[in-house]
Design an enzyme around this catalytic site. Structure first.
Site: not given
Lengths: 447, 470
Positions: A207-210, A213
């Site tokens: 996932p992009l957020c992983t 961030e």
């Protein structure tokens, strides 16, 4: 009737010329069978890599003389630990062409036609020329595509039994390290690739957020550098995984990020592996799986023994484990089933039909191109074909389908959610309402 | 990157430099280079085996061109060993390749010491009598031995090496051993620092599932007299409990917790395999005990004392939804315990009987069971028949069905021979089906390429694994 002259077919003859009890239902032993296999059987090998090289050798030495092979790649150094038809001097040349040449040099009498192109570049009718299609592929998408093509030829009798002449058998093999699988797909009889797509574990996609961030692993750091940081720094320039400088850049950015978050394990080798999705591979597993596939191909073509029913998994990690499972076909399969049922009024235009496909709950097919019995009704691409078929859009589909009450159509298009669009081929059963004797729901099954 | 390393890149990712180096030091001797032997060696040569020596006394015939990729027309009449060796050398010039034009049977009879120079012998298409002799020779010389045979649509691979022990770090099933069903004090204390009901939604969805499960299972045991969920109803209830703690539908950490909840229900302690090893009598150490058994004795003691019934912790944890900081801290807790436990080992003992032993001390109940089990009866039947055809050949100088013509006599002779094999194995009552016996005659000792490639693939893989262990 013993052959007095020494024959190349010395060993195969025992299997093809002799009657037996543990054989396939259509087995007719004799020299005619052996000669027919050589003269008439046409086998397509998809892929000329780890599995493809072995398959060509195995099939050439299993009595098949008419082979073709298709592969879009060129030979690389890292292929040489298992793709034994290639040498260091061949690096850079097309795999299909070198593989075909090498096998023909060594096995006299066999003819192999190479195709250096993508599988999608061939007309669907190309695939119909073969008796059996054997797959040595390394991606789900490619398998899905060939499966849809082979299943598109399938037609059903009215009672939903497949018509035998339209069945295009496939043998599919896959390997990864010490593991592998081989399966026999008889469209309409065994499950097709799509029927059992749930067998594949979900593809790893971070996932992009992983990535952005909360990275936790070395792979997260690498994909951050590859997918996010690259564009930030090199806006416009696309990343080339085969350019060592690009790879080196990604590696050093990944190292920086890993240091920032206190994450161990980023190496150059891992960077390559993650970015290129490298699958570890060895000669022995490829040899095993290809041999199993070639054997099944021989059995399907000749009936000399019962075929695998229908999915074999192999695991050589600790000891040796082989399991054969008999999976069952999904009768509602969108690909190998009788086809999604679409009911239409005779006035519906081709353009309206194409729009309907996008909203159809089972299909959700955007940008559809439509073919009917080999004829292009409308092609989205290339521009030349689009222009030629554009005028059909305003005509009633009923007219374009020669005013038959019901028939099969094939559509290709794009399906899927915003981030994961895939191209696919679907078979449709089109039924026109109110046309002589066809009442609304006389089809078994449903859309 | 150095050229040879790039060539081997895809396999280095599996077995690393250490494994590759072990392969490059190994010397392999092949007996008989029909397709079975040739295909075995092909896979080893591609992988960079140190050296190969091909032994075969026969000349190439036209029939060989139909089943062996290493041969072409120009080889007819030449030594098969020489031709195959030339092809294999061309596949990888880093491998030292030699050949000897000699019948393996003769070498086995006249020159047993010949085999001592090799790391491993791959013996293909040998008859039973010579197999037994070779087995004894190699076992005595401490040379590893792998038999491979293709026969029509059947065949076998048989490993014969001295006892060896496998000490593996990072074995598959010890990886990601989370001990959720039996958390140690430091792990519990770490979980205590978390409040599952934290009001901040970001913190709530970034609590690692390991912590969620430890805290929730503790809550459960406190309200259920000290026991973990055991019945199907209780397990379902536990999962519902987890679900009820979610405050938003996109909390992946809670979804992960629900999916991993089965790890909480699993019985604690060591596997039955490991139990068997520590119960082995060799654990009673003596002055001649090998290093391996000394380690096992230490392991047994650890399990009984500091381990509290558990093996040493391996220490790795899988990725999971979490903030970086919480994840890294969790990792540290697991790594600390692994270090404290000091050993991260899995042991396996591999013992292979001599063929002689297998034949003279058969496991009768197993044979009978497999002969009548639907899933195994064909394989077991072929095992018997593969032995029977060798006996047949010893009696009648050819294999059943080897020559064309009526097969009735061969079928009936094979049947009688098979019965005598079964009797020798102590399975007097058992029978094989007519169909299987007929099929074996139909095969007529044919060596089919696809079957040989399959058997060769398996044999080469076993060679690689066995070389890694030596």
């Amino acid at each position: 009737m013993a052959d007095t002259a020494p024959s190349r077919s010395r060993d195969l003859d025992k299997l093809l010329l002799r009657a037996g009890n543990l054989v396939g239902p259509t087995f007719e032993p004799g020299t005619e069978l052996r000669d027919d296999l050589q003269e008439y059987a046409r086998i397509l090998v998809v892929g000329a890599g780890g599995l493809g090289c072995e398959l060509l050798k195995d099939l050439a030495l299993s009595g098949f003389k008419n082979l073709e092979v298709i592969d879009m790649d060129r030979i690389e150094v890292s292929n040489l630990n298992r793709q034994f038809l290639f040498r260091m001097e061949d690096v850079g040349k097309p795999k299909a062409e070198v593989a075909a040449k090498r096998v023909m040099e060594r096995v006299s009498g066999v003819n192999i036609v190479p195709h250096f192109c993508r599988i999608e570049d061939k007309d669907i009718s190309f695939y119909n020329d073969f008796n059996i299609i054997v797959l040595g592929l390394d991606s789900i998408e490619a398998r899905s595509y060939i499966n849809a093509v082979a299943c598109s030829f399938l037609e059903y009798e009215t009672d939903d039994k497949p018509r035998e002449e339209t069945i295009k058998p496939m043998v599919d093999g896959g390997t990864e390290g010490f593991k592998g699988h081989a399966r026999v797909i008889i469209p309409g009889v065994t499950p097709c690739f799509e029927c059992t797509i749930w067998l594949f574990p979900p593809q790893v996609k971070f996932p992009l957020c992983t990535l952005a961030e909360t990275p936790r692993t070395a792979a997260h750091c690498i994909e951050y550098a590859h997918l996010i940081k690259w564009d930030e720094v090199h806006s416009g320039k696309s990343f080339d995984p085969d350019d060592p400088e690009h790879m080196q850049w990604v590696y050093s950015e990944a190292v920086k990020r890993a240091e920032l978050f206190g994450i161990p394990g980023v190496t150059y080798s891992l960077t390559q592996g993650v970015v290129k999705n490298i699958i570890p591979a060895i000669a022995s597993t490829n040899a095993i799986i290809s041999a199993a596939c070639a054997l099944e191909t021989l059995k399907i073509a000749s009936g000399c023994s019962k075929t695998l029913s229908n999915y074999l998994t192999y695991n050589g990690v600790a000891g040796l484990h082989i399991k054969v499972t008999e999976f069952v076909k999904d009768k509602d399969c969108l690909v190998c089933g009788p086809g999604v049922l679409i009911e239409l009024d005779t006035s519906v235009t081709l353009e309206k039909f194409i729009n309907l496909l996008e909203e159809h709950p089972k299909l959700q097919l955007a940008k559809a191109s439509v073919t009917y019995r080999g004829k292009n009704l409308y092609m989205q691409a290339p521009p030349v074909l689009e222009e030629m078929t554009r005028s059909n859009l305003s005509l009633p589909l009923y007219d374009l389908m020669d005013k038959v009450a019901k028939d099969i159509l094939h559509v290709t298009g794009v399906t899927g959610q915003s981030d994961k669009k895939t191209s696919c081929l679907r078979k449709l059963r089109v039924v026109f309402r109110g046309v002589d004797g066809v009442t609304d729901m006389d089809m078994a099954g449903g859309a | 990157m150095a050229e040879p390393k790039t060539k081997y890149d895809r396999q280095l990712r599996i077995w690393g430099e250490q494994g590759q180096s072990a392969l490059e030091k190994a010397s392999v001797c092949l007996l008989n280079c029909g397709p079975t032997g040739s295909e075995t060696l092909k896979n080893l040569v591609l992988g960079g085996i140190g050296s190969i020596t091909v032994i075969d006394g026969s000349k190439v015939e036209v029939g060989d061109l139909g089943n062996n990729f290493m041969l072409d027309e120009s080889c007819v009449g030449e030594s098969k060993a020489k031709s195959v060796c030339a092809f294999l050398q061309e596949l990888n010039d880093a491998v030292k390749a030699k050949f000897i034009e000699e019948y393996p049977e003769a070498l086995i009879e006249m020159n047993p010491p010949f085999f001592s120079q090799f790391t491993l012998v791959v013996a293909t298409q040998l008859g039973e009598e010579k197999m037994i002799k070779l087995d004894r020779i190699c076992r005595e010389a401490n040379v590893m031995l792998i038999f491979a045979r293709s026969y029509g649509l059947t065949g076998f691979v048989r490993i014969s090496v001295k006892e060896h022990t496998v000490v593996e770090s990072k074995p598959d099933h010890f990886l990601d051993d989370l001990r959720l069903n039996n958390p140690w004090p430091e792990l519990r204390k770490f979980a205590e620092t978390f409040d599952l009901n934290v009001p901040d939604p970001v913190a709530h969805k970034h609590t690692p599932y390991v912590v969620i499960l430890i805290k929730m299972s503790e809550e459960w045991t406190n309200s259920h007299g000290g026991s973990l969920p055991s019945t199907r109803e209780e397990k379902r209830e536990f999962k519902e409990l987890l679900k009820s703690k979610m405050v938003a539908i996109d909390e992946d950490n809670y979804k992960e917790a629900i999916e991993a909840s089965f790890k909480v229900f699993a019985p604690p302690g060591i596997s039955s395999d490991l139990q068997q090893i520590i119960n082995d009598s060799s654990v009673e150490l003596s002055s001649t005990s090998s290093d391996f058994w000394v380690m096992v004795a230490a392991l047994k003691e650890f399990i009984a004392t500091e381990g509290g019934g558990e093996a040493p912790l391996e220490g790795s944890i899988p990725d999971m939804t979490s903030s970086t900081e919480r994840y890294v801290n969790l990792q540290k807790i697991y790594q600390a315990k692994a270090e404290a436990d000091c050993l991260a080992i899995e042991q396996r003992v591999c013992r292979y009987r001599l063929l002689e032993d297998e034949f003279s001390n058969p496991s009768v109940p197993d044979i009978q069971k497999y002969l009548t089990d639907e899933d195994y009866s064909v394989a077991m039947g072929f095992y018997i028949l593969l032995r029977a055809v060798d006996r047949f050949a010893a009696n009648y100088n050819n294999y059943p069905g080897e020559f064309d013509g009526p097969m009735d006599e061969d079928i009936s002779r094979l049947k009688t021979t098979a019965v005598s094999v079964l009797n020798d194995l102590g399975c007097n009552g058992s029978t094989l089906t007519e169909d299987l016996i007929n099929e074996m005659c139909r095969f007529g000792a044919a060596e089919l390429h696809a079957v040989a490639a399959f058997i060769g693939g398996v044999a080469s893989q076993e060679v690689i694994k066995v070389v890694f262990l030596s």
